[in-house]
Design a protein around this motif. Structure first.
Motif, PDB file in Angstrom:
ATOM      1  N   ARG A 179       0.830  -1.202   0.000  1.00 27.86           N
ATOM      2  CA  ARG A 179       0.000   0.000   0.000  1.00 27.86           C
ATOM      3  C   ARG A 179       0.870   1.259   0.000  1.00 27.86           C
ATOM      4  NH1 ARG A 179      -5.202   0.629   0.281  1.00 27.86           N
ATOM      5  NH2 ARG A 179      -5.450  -1.602   0.675  1.00 27.86           N
TER       6      ARG A 179
ATOM      7  N   TYR B  76      -6.099   5.167 -10.984  1.00 27.49           N
ATOM      8  CA  TYR B  76      -4.728   5.252 -11.503  1.00 27.49           C
ATOM      9  C   TYR B  76      -4.491   4.103 -12.476  1.00 27.49           C
ATOM     10  CZ  TYR B  76      -3.734   8.656  -7.820  1.00 27.49           C
ATOM     11  OH  TYR B  76      -3.739   9.766  -7.012  1.00 27.49           O
TER      12      TYR B  76
ATOM     13  N   LEU C  83      -6.747   1.146 -11.189  1.00 31.89           N
ATOM     14  CA  LEU C  83      -6.457   0.954  -9.767  1.00 31.89           C
ATOM     15  C   LEU C  83      -7.189   2.033  -8.988  1.00 31.89           C
ATOM     16  CD1 LEU C  83      -2.611   0.404 -10.154  1.00 31.89           C
ATOM     17  CD2 LEU C  83      -4.371  -1.358  -9.972  1.00 31.89           C
ATOM     18  N   ASP C  84      -8.063   1.619  -8.089  1.00 33.94           N
ATOM     19  CA  ASP C  84      -8.910   2.545  -7.346  1.00 33.94           C
ATOM     20  C   ASP C  84      -8.206   2.974  -6.060  1.00 33.94           C
ATOM     21  OD1 ASP C  84     -10.967   4.060  -6.423  1.00 33.94           O
ATOM     22  OD2 ASP C  84     -12.429   2.430  -6.285  1.00 33.94           O
ATOM     23  N   ALA C  85      -8.137   4.294  -5.850  1.00 31.82           N
ATOM     24  CA  ALA C  85      -7.560   4.809  -4.614  1.00 31.82           C
ATOM     25  C   ALA C  85      -8.636   4.796  -3.532  1.00 31.82           C
ATOM     26  CB  ALA C  85      -7.043   6.228  -4.831  1.00 31.82           C
TER      27      ALA C  85
ATOM     28  N   SER D  90      -5.101   5.725  -0.612  1.00 38.36           N
ATOM     29  CA  SER D  90      -3.957   4.877  -0.941  1.00 38.36           C
ATOM     30  C   SER D  90      -4.342   3.847  -1.991  1.00 38.36           C
ATOM     31  CB  SER D  90      -3.417   4.175   0.307  1.00 38.36           C
ATOM     32  OG  SER D  90      -4.423   3.356   0.894  1.00 38.36           O
ATOM     33  N   LEU D  91      -3.314   3.265  -2.597  1.00 38.42           N
ATOM     34  CA  LEU D  91      -3.471   2.203  -3.581  1.00 38.42           C
ATOM     35  C   LEU D  91      -2.875   0.916  -3.026  1.00 38.42           C
ATOM     36  CD1 LEU D  91      -2.229   4.084  -6.784  1.00 38.42           C
ATOM     37  CD2 LEU D  91      -4.613   3.539  -6.227  1.00 38.42           C
TER      38      LEU D  91
ATOM     39  N   ASN E 174       0.072  -4.798 -12.712  1.00 37.15           N
ATOM     40  CA  ASN E 174      -1.126  -4.241 -12.088  1.00 37.15           C
ATOM     41  C   ASN E 174      -2.055  -3.819 -13.227  1.00 37.15           C
ATOM     42  OD1 ASN E 174      -0.500  -3.756  -8.934  1.00 37.15           O
ATOM     43  ND2 ASN E 174       1.363  -3.381 -10.141  1.00 37.15           N
TER      44      ASN E 174
END
Length: 640
Positions: free
Chosen positions: A576, A585, A607-609, A620-621, A603
């Motif tokens: 993370r 992202y 990508l959802d924060a 965070s990711l 990845n």
């Protein structure tokens, strides 16, 4: 053949030229000293001029007068300049010559012309009269160079040694400048490099010096062709949109008899005292920078390459050896300056004068210092007390980084400071990150074989090194062969091992470097390349996992790129990191991708924060970190 007894009083020097010369401010001496094909009152011939103030007799000898020392004595000027000159009708293009010099102490020698435009191919040592006429085709490049050469743009340099980049596949002989021109520009464009940096191409007697022991400062080496052929190579690079930087050596010169040393029976170009005038490492003479005529010889040489050959930048070699009087010397082997210190005050003054003069006359040209110490202000303006260079090689980064990578990953957690230390001083100067020729010779091994582990890990480590390098602030420089992971050390007597690039892992490294050069055009990687505004640590304290992550910043936060580097061969799941923007992202580069020869731990997708705090951020990711890999993330879009 000319009448060997005939000469005509004639001079290219005006009284103003001589006044400038004595003051050390004549930066275009190549238009006056040396040999020049002229037409004087209807007589075509060559005007010769040489500086030899300690001489009592100087004559031009050559193939046109059977090397007769009595045929063409030169005339010393009456003004005390020490300049000897002569116009010889009928001596035209491509005539071989030297200066025969005597002085009152019985000294007798034949010397090559310090300002010769062309030389015999070594081991032969004659200078050659030469008509350098060439029609340039790069007007568009030169007009727009200020934009293309700017430090606010990506600067990715491909360092090349002309004698060993490629060679003839038939007999291993050198390629000519024109043969290289048919290949190198296209390759640089394909790879995405913005500049080529040539190791010294000035004429040098010993090929094994790689060009760093120069005798013919005003002539491209005849090993590869004539001066106009090198102009053609520069022209073709410019037409392809590639800038050209030359390695330039104002620090020292070789002791060969036909060269500059003890030129007229006196220490003319070098300091007389060997504690200042002789370099113990390179067994060469050191330029006397306390002498006006020597300073302007060097500055006019810089001007010559920039004006006559359209060169875009000079990388100044061995600056540290110039700055320190005790460089590579033990106690008692050097002379302190007038204040008792070890700083070479004349060299400091010279470098400031050089950079001031170059930037005033060629404001769109860059100068780069190879300076290996922490000398302050190398890239600071002269009016602020700096040396005035545009950039400096970041030698500390190079050594620390390579030492770190040579560690087995299991031990890297104990050396994590080596990989992060450079950011403590990264913005004190404007730096270029070099992975240069010096690191892949003399038993140091190739970049690939510096890396620990089995074959896969070696290649993964090298991909990791390059991706980390491109994420680090500063311009980039890669020595030829490194970009495709050549396995052998560089050998100047042979071509690069291009056949290795057919191996999938080698080709994968090359593909990654190509893509990194493309990535470099992201504004976050160049807009603030030399200032604190362009960099922010996300986390640099995870020594246990050997992971670092950082943000490269553009003008707008949406331009930012996030780099996460895993320096171990362990896949790290659910790792993370904090992010500054809520939303989605995308992974835009992964050095472990299958296309680069990696294990394809990616990845994928968006990508959802999540609103989970980390690293002082509200969101965070959760990432999967590939083994021995770097991932690059970019904000995609906000939540709808």
């Amino acid at each position: 053949m000319p009448d060997i007894l005939q000469s005509i009083p004639f001079s290219l020097f005006t009284d103003f030229d001589v006044a400038l010369f004595k003051a050390g401010k004549h930066y275009n001496l190549y238009n006056k000293l040396g040999s020049h094909l002229v037409n004087h009152e209807g007589e075509k011939g060559t005007y010769f001029a040489v500086w030899a103030p300690a001489a009592s007799y100087v004559t031009v000898v050559g193939n046109f007068n059977s090397w007769d020392k009595n045929s063409h004595p030169m005339h010393v000027r009456w003004d005390g300049s020490g300049i000897w000159e002569l116009f010889i009708p009928g001596v035209l293009h491509a005539e071989y010559y030297k200066y025969y010099i005597e002085n009152p102490n019985g000294f007798k020698v034949e010397k090559g012309d310090p300002y010769a435009l062309h030389w015999e191919t070594p081991p032969h040592t004659s200078s050659i009269t030469w008509d350098q006429a060439y029609t340039w085709n790069d007007a568009k490049w030169v007009t727009e160079r200020q934009k293309e050469n700017a430090l606010s743009k990506p600067i990715s340099v491909y360092e090349v040694h002309l004698g060993s980049w490629r060679r003839s596949t038939e007999d291993g002989s050198f390629l000519t400048y024109r043969e290289i021109a048919a290949q190198l520009p296209d390759y640089c464009v394909y790879m995405g490099f913005t500049h080529v940096e040539f190791m010294p191409i000035m004429e040098h007697p010993f090929y094994g010096s790689w060009g760093y022991q120069v005798t013919g400062y005003f002539a491209p080496s005849s090993r590869f062709g004539a001066p106009e052929d090198f102009k053609f190579l520069v022209d073709q690079l410019h037409l392809a949109g590639i800038g050209v930087i030359l390695d330039w050596v104002p620090s020292h010169f070789p002791v060969d008899e036909h060269g500059l040393g003890y030129f007229d029976g006196s220490h003319l170009y070098e300091y007389a005292d060997p504690r200042k005038g002789f370099h113990p490492d390179w067994k060469s003479f050191i330029f006397n920078l306390d002498r006006n005529e020597v300073r302007e010889f060097l500055i006019s040489n810089a001007f010559f390459w920039l004006e006559q050959f359209h060169i875009d930048g000079l990388r100044v070699d061995a600056v540290a050896s110039m700055l320190y009087l005790d460089y590579s010397r033990e106690e008692g082997e050097w002379i302190p300056n007038q204040y008792g210190g070890r700083e070479n005050l004349e060299a400091i003054s010279f470098l400031r004068e050089l950079n001031t003069a170059v930037h005033e006359s060629f404001p769109d040209v860059i100068t780069v210092a190879e300076e290996s110490t922490s000398w302050p202000g190398v890239t600071h303006p002269v009016h602020e007390g700096g040396l005035g260079f545009d950039m400096k090689w970041m030698m500390g980064w190079m050594h620390d980084t390579l030492h770190y990578f040579e560690n087995d990953p299991v031990y890297r957690k104990y050396h994590q400071g080596q990989i992060t230390f450079s950011l403590l001083y990264a913005f004190t100067e404007k730096f270029t990150l070099p992975l240069s020729h010096d690191e892949v010779v003399y038993g140091k091994q190739s970049l690939l074989n510096k890396m620990p582990g089995d074959e896969w890990q070696k290649f993964a480590n090298l991909r990791l090194l390059f991706a980390y390098m491109y994420g680090h602030p500063g311009a980039k420089l890669i020595f030829m062969g490194g970009e495709f992971a050549q396995s052998h050390e560089w050998q100047h007597d042979f071509s690069l091992d291009w056949h290795e690039n057919h191996h999938p892992l080698n080709n994968g490294v090359q593909s990654l470097v190509k893509d990194l050069n493309m990535l470099y055009h992201e504004p976050a990687l160049y807009t603030y390349n030399f200032t604190y505004e362009g960099f922010e640590w996300i986390a640099n304290n995870d020594d246990q996992n050997c992971v670092i992550c950082w943000r490269r910043k553009g003008i707008n936060i949406e331009e930012d790129l996030i780099f996460v580097a895993n320096f171990t061969p362990v896949v790290r799941s659910n790792y993370r990191i904090g992010v500054s923007l809520r939303g989605f992202y995308k992974e835009i580069l992964n050095s472990d991708s299958l296309k680069y020869g990696g294990s394809d731990v990616l990845n994928s997708g968006e990508l959802d924060a999540f609103p989970i705090p980390a690293h002082d951020q509200t969101h965070s990711l959760s990432l999967t970190l590939p083994p021995l890999g770097v991932i690059v993330l970019k904000f995609s879009h906000a939540e709808e």
